[in-house]
Design an enzyme around this catalytic site. Structure first.
Site, PDB file in Angstrom:
ATOM      1  N   TYR A 115       0.830  -1.204   0.000  1.00  0.00           N
ATOM      2  CA  TYR A 115       0.000   0.000   0.000  1.00  0.00           C
ATOM      3  C   TYR A 115       0.867   1.258   0.000  1.00  0.00           C
ATOM      4  CZ  TYR A 115      -4.132  -2.840   1.160  1.00  0.00           C
ATOM      5  OH  TYR A 115      -5.157  -3.753   1.152  1.00  0.00           O
ATOM      6  N   LYS A 160       6.156 -13.961   3.703  1.00  0.00           N
ATOM      7  CA  LYS A 160       6.410 -14.782   2.519  1.00  0.00           C
ATOM      8  C   LYS A 160       7.903 -14.661   2.176  1.00  0.00           C
ATOM      9  CE  LYS A 160       4.582 -17.276  -0.868  1.00  0.00           C
ATOM     10  NZ  LYS A 160       3.915 -18.559  -0.730  1.00  0.00           N
ATOM     11  N   ASP A 191       0.661 -18.174   3.409  1.00  0.00           N
ATOM     12  CA  ASP A 191      -0.332 -19.060   2.769  1.00  0.00           C
ATOM     13  C   ASP A 191      -0.681 -20.231   3.692  1.00  0.00           C
ATOM     14  OD1 ASP A 191       2.297 -19.888   2.370  1.00  0.00           O
ATOM     15  OD2 ASP A 191       2.029 -20.454   0.259  1.00  0.00           O
TER      16      ASP A 191
HETATM   17  C1  IPM Z   1      -9.895  -2.849   4.777  1.00  0.00           C
HETATM   18  C2  IPM Z   1     -10.173  -2.498   3.334  1.00  0.00           C
HETATM   19  C3  IPM Z   1      -9.209  -1.441   2.843  1.00  0.00           C
HETATM   20  C4  IPM Z   1      -7.822  -2.062   2.857  1.00  0.00           C
HETATM   21  C5  IPM Z   1      -9.491  -0.840   1.472  1.00  0.00           C
HETATM   22  C6  IPM Z   1     -10.885  -0.352   1.329  1.00  0.00           C
HETATM   23  C7  IPM Z   1      -8.535   0.282   1.178  1.00  0.00           C
HETATM   24  O1  IPM Z   1     -10.169  -3.632   2.543  1.00  0.00           O
HETATM   25  O2  IPM Z   1      -9.905  -1.942   5.631  1.00  0.00           O
HETATM   26  O3  IPM Z   1      -9.716  -4.022   5.084  1.00  0.00           O
HETATM   27  O4  IPM Z   1      -7.421  -2.721   1.898  1.00  0.00           O
HETATM   28  O5  IPM Z   1      -7.138  -1.878   3.860  1.00  0.00           O
END
Ligand code: IPM
Ligand code: NAD
Ligand code: MN
Length: 334
Positions: A115, A160, A191
């Site tokens: 992310y 992983k 996994d």
């Molecule tokens: C979560 C959601 C979010 C994430 C998305 C909506 C950005 O799936 O809070 O689990 O991936 O963290």
């Protein structure tokens, strides 16, 4: 005065968050509650799902209760949820999964990994940089170690490292810090861990992992307790804290009064634990368990109660239990 920001967001957020807010207002009429309106519907109306001033408003709160936000179908879209997590530096995502014979706390790194937001998309290739930093890893593992100590439980590190260099880095820092801290720990490939967690949930206590693995693992683990309608989360940083269900805006069931408000109610219980009201937090959980045990359930659990009716039953149960001994657990976040 304690300030609580309320973000309904989109979809079932408009249904489950009002239930949780009513409970908070019942237990804490003295708090100041203020709404912050962000989400897909705002993007539809104004072209902007979340303005800078909305982020600044969230920073005024001692705690935030958050619903869920739908991802708009736009190119180069920046997720509002991710923006808020980054802007408020909410690096620890705590996702408790508690059932008969197991009590698991998934500790998900919440600001980096896949992310990172460092990505590009061309006609023939798209890339996303998976960033794992020493500082980011140390702070999440410190949080996980603290929780393992406080819960007197084993720490499992999910990764992983057999394939990804950034996870060799993550795992090695985790192993060094867990060894130095003297906690009981093990590590597993993510996994295999995902299946083992479902088969032997009693063997787990605190599970720490990187951002996207933690995202997937927490949805999977919700299977152990009856699905996404039941699992709450805390997003915690050094200054701010936001509480939200693990689930999303569920457009497939939105507007029908059938969403399960338990994850939102439990998120409110975590919010109260964060603000130091452990007894209020326990009262919410006790009431939820009593209502479920009485057979009042929403559709996802095989019942017929609507979101509002279930919420009404929880409110009644809280009022009834006002001066009685509390039976159940409190979320411990620190
Ligand atoms: C979560 C959601 C979010 C994430 C998305 C909506 C950005 O799936 O809070 O689990 O991936 O963290
Ligand atoms: P989702 O979690 O919204 O729904 C997955 C499934 O679980 C759906 O069938 C839904 O009906 C069911 N479900 C979820 N919550 C429920 C509840 N409280 N009661 C009963 N059933 C429930 O995931 P999705 O469908 O993959 O995503 C929908 C939207 O939500 C997407 O735009 C996604 O990006 C967004 N999302 C937002 C957040 C957030 O804001 N924190 C989290 C996850 C997904
Ligand atoms: Mn998710």
């Amino acid at each position: 005065m304690t300030k609580v920001a309320i973000v309904e967001g989109d979809g079932i957020g408009h249904e489950v968050i009002p239930v949780a807010e009513t409970v908070l207002e019942l237990l804490h009429p003295e708090y100041e509650y203020f709404a912050v309106d962000v989400g897909y519907h705002r993007w539809e109306q104004t072209g902007c799902p979340c303005a800078d001033r909305d982020v600044e408003a969230l920073k005024m709160a001692d705690a935030i209760l958050f619903g869920a936000i739908t991802t708009p179908p736009m190119k180069d879209y920046q997720s509002v949820v991710l923006r808020i997590r980054k802007a408020l530096d909410l690096y620890a995502n705590l996702r408790p999964v508690v059932g008969d014979g197991f009590d698991i706390m998934i500790v998900r790194e919440n600001t980096e990994g896949l992310y990172s937001g460092i990505e590009e998309s061309g006609p023939d290739r798209a890339t996303t940089l998976r960033v794992v930093t020493r500082a980011g890893t140390e702070r999440i593992i410190r949080k996980a170690i603290d929780l393992a100590k406080q819960r007197n439980g084993i720490l499992t590190i999910g990764h992983k490292a057999n394939v990804i260099k950034s996870d060799v880095f993550f795992r090695d820092i985790c192993l060094d810090m867990a060894t130095a801290a003297g906690v009981q720990f093990n590590d597993k490939f993510i996994d295999a861990l995902s299946l083992d967690l479902l088969q032997h949930p009693d063997r787990y206590n605190v599970v720490v992992t990187t951002n996207m693995f933690g995202d997937i693992l927490s949805d999977v683990a919700s299977y152990l307790v009856g699905g996404l309608g039941l699992v709450p989360s805390a997003n915690i940083g050094d200054r701010y804290a936001l509480f939200e269900p693990v689930h999303g805006s569920a457009p497939d069931i939105a507007g029908k009064n059938i969403a399960n408000p338990v994850a939102a109610l439990r998120s409110a219980a975590m919010l109260l634990a964060h603000l130091g009201d452990t007894s209020g937090s326990e009262r919410i959980e006790t009431a939820i368990q009593k209502v479920l045990a009485s057979g009042i359930k929403t559709l996802d659990l095989g019942g017929t109660a609507g979101t509002k009716e279930f919420g009404g039953a929880v409110i009644k149960a809280i009022k009834r239990e006002k001066n009685r001994t509390v039976l159940s657990r409190c979320y411990r976040l620190y």
